[in-house]
Each structure stands twice: as structure tokens, then as C-alpha cells.
Design a protein around this motif. Sequence first.
Motif, PDB file in Angstrom:
ATOM      1  N   VAL A 150      44.996  71.735  49.693  1.00  0.00           N
ATOM      2  CA  VAL A 150      46.144  72.357  49.034  1.00  0.00           C
ATOM      3  C   VAL A 150      47.331  71.400  49.011  1.00  0.00           C
ATOM      4  O   VAL A 150      48.043  71.273  48.038  1.00  0.00           O
ATOM      5  N   GLU A 153      46.900  68.774  46.441  1.00  0.00           N
ATOM      6  CA  GLU A 153      47.159  69.340  45.121  1.00  0.00           C
ATOM      7  C   GLU A 153      48.640  69.455  44.876  1.00  0.00           C
ATOM      8  O   GLU A 153      49.140  69.165  43.809  1.00  0.00           O
ATOM      9  N   GLU A 154      49.331  69.874  45.909  1.00  0.00           N
ATOM     10  CA  GLU A 154      50.770  70.044  45.747  1.00  0.00           C
ATOM     11  C   GLU A 154      51.451  68.745  45.393  1.00  0.00           C
ATOM     12  O   GLU A 154      52.308  68.673  44.540  1.00  0.00           O
ATOM     13  N   GLU A 157      50.872  67.910  41.974  1.00  0.00           N
ATOM     14  CA  GLU A 157      51.484  68.791  40.982  1.00  0.00           C
ATOM     15  C   GLU A 157      52.981  68.708  40.958  1.00  0.00           C
ATOM     16  O   GLU A 157      53.601  69.123  40.006  1.00  0.00           O
ATOM     17  N   ASP A 158      53.556  68.170  42.025  1.00  0.00           N
ATOM     18  CA  ASP A 158      55.019  68.129  42.077  1.00  0.00           C
ATOM     19  C   ASP A 158      55.595  67.329  40.945  1.00  0.00           C
ATOM     20  O   ASP A 158      56.591  67.701  40.337  1.00  0.00           O
ATOM     21  N   ASP A 161      55.444  69.250  37.893  1.00  0.00           N
ATOM     22  CA  ASP A 161      56.397  70.363  37.912  1.00  0.00           C
ATOM     23  C   ASP A 161      57.778  69.896  37.507  1.00  0.00           C
ATOM     24  O   ASP A 161      58.496  70.551  36.765  1.00  0.00           O
ATOM     25  N   ASP A 165      60.264  71.142  34.577  1.00  0.00           N
ATOM     26  CA  ASP A 165      61.639  71.662  34.723  1.00  0.00           C
ATOM     27  C   ASP A 165      62.590  70.982  33.771  1.00  0.00           C
ATOM     28  O   ASP A 165      63.487  71.579  33.200  1.00  0.00           O
TER      29      ASP A 165
END
Lengths: 168, 848
Positions: A150, A153-154, A157-158, A161, A165
Amino acid sequence: MVRFKSRYLLCEVCVPDRSSLQLLEDRTIYNTLRAAVNRAHGDYGSALFNIGVIVKYLNAHTGVVLIRSRKKHYRLIWSALSFITCLENRGQKVQCFLNCLHVGGTIRTCQKFLVKYNRQQLHRMLPDCKTDAEKQEVRRAILSCSLSNVREEEAGEDGSDDDGDKET
Amino acid sequence: MTGAKDRMREKKMKNQPRNVTYTSSGRGTGRGQGSQACGWVRGHQPGGHSYSQDLPKYITASYFAKARAAEVNAMLKAVSKPAGSCHVFNALPNHMRRRAMSHNTKRLPSRLREGAQRLAERSQRAAEKEKKQLPRSRSRRARRRHGNLLLEFNRRQRKNKWLETHIWHAKRFHMQKMWSYCLPLKPTAKSFRASYRAMNTHALLQDLSYFCCLELQGSEEQMLRALARLTSKQTGPTFAAASCLSGARQGSVHLYKADQFPQGCLGPADFLWRPRVPDASDRQLWIWIHPDLKQEVLSELQLVCQCSVSVSVSEESGPAVERSAGRKRKRDEDDAEEPSKRLLGDGTRPAGAPVRWQSPDTTITISDLTMEIVRYRLIGPLAHVVLTDTLQPASEEPSDAVSLHQQQTEVFQLLRGVCSTAELPAGCVLGLTVDDPRLTLPQKRGKSVPDLQQSAEDDRLRDLRLTGVAAHCSQSALWDTSARERVTHSRLSEQELNRMRSELLVPGSRLSADGQAAVPLLLVHQGGRVRGEERLHWGSGWDLLLPKGWGMAFWVPLVYRGVRVGGLHMSVKHSQFMGQPHFPHDYPDCPAGVRFQSEQEAELLEKFKRRPPSKRTNYIKHGCLAPFCCPWQQLTEEWEELVNLSTENVSCCRTGASDFTVLRSLKALRRLSAWTRPPSRRNSSTLTHATAAALQQECGPSLVWVRLRLLGKGQPALHAMVCAPTTSDLQLLLQDAHSSGPQEPRHKDHLKHLRQHKTSPEEPARAVRGVFPAPLPSVLSHCSRLTLGWVTQGDFSLAAGCGEALAFISVSGLLHTILQQPQEQRGLVLLRNPSSLQYRFARISIDV
């Protein structure tokens, strides 16, 4: 300041035949539940149902349902769950019963419980496997659902993301 | 169209897993975000993402396991990512959150304040279309912060000079900017009595490096001839005093403008001759003066020695290159070339200011050694114990000075046997070469105690006590500029020292001093109270002179030996307890003293005006003409008039209105001192009108520095009035020795009705209520008793146990008063505080 406190009922749909799970939708569950509450508790029940009950999450592959209701009336809803015998969807009837796994105050606690529960299930599945291929699959599944995955993945993905934004 | 609320919710819920169903898979791609309202929010479009595969034929365990694992992953992601609520307030721990954080962002720590303010602004502008805010550039403070702290310090020193111990003091003291220095004033902790006790019984430490040193080099006769014009033999030993000329003693002298004694006083100075070196005719002289005097003394010296040609100029102060604040720290190659160094010495001197002057006729050279030499003062009877604990004579010595070093070491060891610093003759000088005191730094702070076991019958110890240090032992390498520079540059940095300490085999053992440079220094004994008859030698101590750069290396070991540290306030009190005038407070005839008095007056007036009008003392009603500033000139003139009137001296040989002076001639002071005491058989000169008149003619209009001691109750305040008692007052005292004294009748405030009218347009300055306006009426006879003078320093004296004051009174007034007093009660005066109507009895003594 008065808060509206809610209770989240984590339920599992238990069917004898796994394949009939496929047609599960949240509207199905909702309607079935409303009918059951109406049958069990009458007008008062359906009025309460109208206020605060909503199906928050549904996973058709595993049969996990998360229902939200108000704290004052969750026992009422819970009692109606046991009266559900079949789910109707577009004319097809599926025999099932809803098994309540956990009652939580927030979605997060239910999610934490679900993680633990799923892990337990996976560990229980391992000795029941008949073929080796199955065993491999199960083992891989167990290994894949770890926290480090996880986190990776984070991290991946940051970046995406932030881009997301900036565009809005 | 998504509103701000929806966007916010989306941001909060972006980590939550969506519904996982079968049906949306097929149609999802075709129609974009599917029409099915599955998801977290009703009405929100995005359909759940799901496995993009067809319905499987068989559901096997593996498939189920995969599904479960996927679900677990999704849940974990949702749980572990703490999106949702405002990160600004969640980033604070519970105990730091405050109730009104959201509308009062000042309750948040500064790192979170910007985010909270942005949120507040955004919520206010929710109706408008929001634009993305540009990241604000950091504040000037933040931009300059982590650059190079050393450069920042060097820049700050260009306006006010910093002492070497500035940072140590700044953490513990209230600092004040004075005379272009930033000096420690008072400790932040309440420590007046503790400091007094330290001065009385143990030791008090002060950093006096702000005193300026001027060096004169040249042949002895020419220097003495030039300097004799600046001093006068009447005030005491001058530069040519025999004991000081050999270099064995430090002397102190009063400086005057060239050939203008007794007018034109400049101020006090300490001086030190270098001991005679065989085969050299040139001598060196160091003059230590207060920084306020420096310009005036320098110009007088240049005039007197005819040194107008400036020889060398000050270079650009060190490699303190000023870089633009915006550079990043990544420039490693630049940093490696030029490490920025701490600014040593005088930073306010602009590059190119002359530092040395030479004279073409005489062979004298004047150099300005401001901030080149560090000076620490230890006051107290155990000062020598602290010094012997801290300093270790150097183990190695250059071969040419071995015997001298051995002799100096012997004298230094003898110091241990002395019981109190006051036993040694005042002003003796010892040169020494010591190791770095940081090498023998104790682990814990302690208090140095005297070593009582050393035998006191040593012959050499007795010689030391009687005659002081021999002249050749006062020699030191500190006098050479080249030696000082070498020692300054060869100092180990703290980093090096700590590295050596970490490399020791046994942690905590002493570092060896092999190969380290030895520091030459001078120890100068300060006599305490040398004049007068009570408490002699109170406040004696040692001065430590060091080359620049070694300040902190000696300061910290000294502090670790349990000394108290004092600031400017304590040095004023030190002079006060010793009964000596403190420069510049108590020098009303010097230009620096005049400046100081006008500044003090402005300050006191400001403080007075700050109080609400009904809470101020009305000095007019108390009859106090000069609560803030003392008009000495007016006082002396009026006394002259009064005395001339009373003696009916028509042929007054007064030369008009000459400026007043302070009486410093020792002979006159001795006579006055004898006359102010009740007569005993020892006194030779008798007081008659004739002798008094003769003395008055000699002195001219002048003031004399006296010490007053209250007989009973009372604490004198600043600018209290010293008045002459009448015969009835003295009789009152005879009858009742404990009487409190007469009282002044209350005056009328004649200006009150003037203030009630509107101020006329011709009057530019508004009279302050309660203070006399500028042209003062007669100072002498305004009150019921004649005013003799004013107090400049007054307080309850911890040393004497009663109120003591130090004052200037007019000589003619004093003589006039004494002549009228009966013999047994000679020397009694009255003292009245500016805010009180009560007179107190006090006794005068003039210390000689």
C-alpha cells in the motif's frame, strides 16, 4: 453543537452458490432492506428507514455490504436484516441471508475490521485448497495485501495526485 | 459545475474505495463516467471502477482469494491515508489545539499559521471564483536565516562593537548600546545582593574590553616632556612617577587639556609602562581610557606629541565577505575557498581610517589599539585564588626567555599563599605565559576555595607583600604586536579541541598541552579603596590582559570556577562602595561628563512625563529646583557672590564668570579634609577666616567630591540636596542625638494658575507640571537652608550599614559653613531628597 452520530453495519451476503452473487447492486440491497423493515416494523420503520439509511459500499465479488444508519435506530435495522431471505434483482431471485460482521461508529473502523477479517479468511482458505495452483494463488494473494504494498502504491500515486490537483 | 464544497468533499473522499460491482464494467468506458449513481455521494457521477473483465464462468477459491486481497488493499489504502479533515488543525497534537484557532490564527505555531490563514481567506472568498495562489516568497527574516550566521553577526558589529564575550552576555544579561559598544548592563536574574557578596568575600568578574588602549612609543624623555603638559603634579603622581616608570606598577592619572590645568579636565586614565629592555632606548607606554574620552584624548595627544602624520591604516576587516542573501547553500566550492571568519577587533572602523600616527620632529608614534587587547577584571578578596586555579604556566618556553619564565612562574605560585588580594601593594604587574586554559577545564562548575595549607612564613611571600613584583618580572610578550598576532592566529578552534577530547583514550582525562601555543598575558593588580580611613583596600582585584581572539577561551574557564559576573551597573556600584568617582557619572567638569548629564536629564524627564499628571511628585511644592540636572555653574557663581558680599571684598580678583572646576589638588584636599573633622591634636592647620580665604583664592570657583554618611535614618536618592544646617539645627542635635532633623515648609506652586490659562503663542515649550521652567531662580536661597551641592550617587550602603551618598559641594560654601559651626560638630550637614520635605543629618568626609 449536536452531531448526527451514525452506525455502520458491516454485513456479508451469504449465498449457497457463489455464482449467483454476480448480480448484486446497492439498489437491490436497499430495496430489499426497505421491504423487510416495512414488513417487520411497519410505517414507523419505513419512516425511520427513509431518514438515515444508505448503502455505502458494496463488493459483489466478496459479498461485503456496508450499511449506514442513525445511531438511534440501528438496532431496528439490524433486527430487520435477519428477515431477509432472498434478494430480487430484475426478476431473478437469489436465496441468501445477510450476516452482520461488525458494527462500527465510523467507516474507518469498519474498514479496519474488514482488513483483519479478510486476512483471517485468506489464512483459513489456505489449508482448504485442493490443488497446488490454487494454493499458489492464495499464497500470492496473502502476500500481496500487505501494508508495504500500500505504501508503495501511495508513493507512486502521490505524484499523479498532485498533477490532478493542479489541473482543477 | 462542481462547487467548492463538492471539490472539498471529493478531496476528502478520494481515498475511499468505490463500489465493486460487475455491471458497470461493460458500459463504463463507453459513456465516460457512468450514469449509475453508485459511489459515495448521491448525485455524484463517477461510477465505480471495477475489474474490467467479463463475468467469470467459475468462481474458484483463487478467484475469491484475489478478490479478497484486492479488497483488503483498497481498505488499507483508505485507512492509512489520513485524508479528510483539515490537515492544518490535525497536524497539531491535542494539547496544543486551542478553542479559537480557526478565526485567530495567532494561536497556532508559526509553521502552521500560513496554511490556516490561507484557509481562512479561502473560506471568505468562497463566493468568487478562486484563483490558485502563488506560493508566497518567504519573509525577509526567513530568507536570511539559515545563510551564514557568522556573516550576520559580523554585519551587526559594524554599527556597535561587540565584545568577545557578547553572545555569552546576551543570553544572560540585559544589553545596552552605549558609546558605540553593545555592553551588558544588568543580569536578567535578580542578583544585586549576591553580586555584592561576591565582591565582598569571593570574586566578581567583568569584561572591560571596551576600554580603549592608546600606545605610545618613543624615547623616554620626549614622551615625558610631552605628557607632562597633559597632567599636573598637584593631582598626584603623574606619568613620571618613579614606581610606575620602571614598569612595575600601574598608575592612574587625571588628564587635562594641554597646559590648561586646572580648567579643561578631560577625565581619568590608567597607564602602564613596559619594563626597560636592556640595549633599547625606546619605551612603550599604554594608556587606558574610557571610550567616551577617546577622541578628545587622541586629539590632545596628537597635538602634544606633534604626531600629525598617519602612518598605517586599518585594512579591510578580515575575510568577512558579504554575500547576497539569496544564494543557496550548495555552492561547495565557494565555501571551501573562503570560510568566513569571526570579526575580531574593531569592526566599526571604516577601512582606511588611520591607526598609527608618527611625528616628524619627535620620534613618538601613537597607535590606536582599541579592541586589540581583551581586559577582564576580577574583583574580590579571592580573585587571586580563581586566577591560580584557572591559569597554568606554560610547560614549554622558547629558549631565550627560560629564566624569566621560571621567575614569573615562581611568583605566580607564591600567590597561592596570600590570604586576600588586598595584601599585595596596589598596582603591581606580573607578566606570565600560560597554556590554553580550556585544556584543563573541569567537568563540573565549582567554586574555587583558598588553599590554606601553604606556609605563610615564606620570606619571598613577605617580600611580595611588602614590595610587590620586581620590575623585570613584569615583562611579557604581550607588548609586541607580532607576538600578539601570532598567538591570535594559532589559537585552536573549539571544534579542534572537541575532536581532541573525543580522541582521548580515557574519556574525561586532561588534554596534554604539547605543541600548543602558549599565551602571553599580563596580570595587573587593582588596588581597591586607597584613600580615606575606613574599609581600606575594599574592592581590590586583578586585571587580566589577553591578546584578542582568546576572550572566550579564558572566560568560560573563569566562570567555571564559581565567579559571579557583573555588568555596567555593578561597576558603578563598585565605585560607589569604594567612594571613588565613576566616569562619566561623577565628572561634571569634563565634556564627557556634561554629555552624560544632559542625556541623563533627558531620560529622567521622559520617565517623569510618562507618569500620569496626578501621580507625579510636584517638585515645585517640594522646593526642589533641579531634580533632573544639577546646575553647577550657577551654584558656584552664587556662592562666590555670597562669600564676596559677606567678606565685603570689594577688590575682587575674580576673573569674571569663569568655569567651575573640580578640586583635585591633593594639598588643598588634605587641608579641607582636616578641617571638616572635629579637631584633634594631630591637626596642624587651624581653621580661621584668613586661611579659609587663602584656600578659596587658590582654588577659585570649584567643587569638591565628598562622602556623606547619614547619622540615623534615611536613604539618599539621586540629586538629593546637601544643605547647611543652622545653629538651631545643631543645637537640636545636641539635645537629642536621635532627632530626625528639621522639616522644610511646603512651597506654593506659583505656576499653577499660569498653566490654567491658555498657552500664549509666543511660548514654544510647554512647562511640565511640577518642574521648574528653565531660568531657575536663585539656587542657594530658594529653600530655608542654604544649598551646598547635590548628590550624584546615593543609596543604602550594604558595606556601611546605613545610607551613604557621594556628592559634589561648592568649596566656598563648605568653608562658609564650617566657619560657622562649633568645633565639636564640624562637618555636619543636612541632606534632603527631592521628593521629600524632611532634612536628615549627615557627616561629611573627604577621602584623601
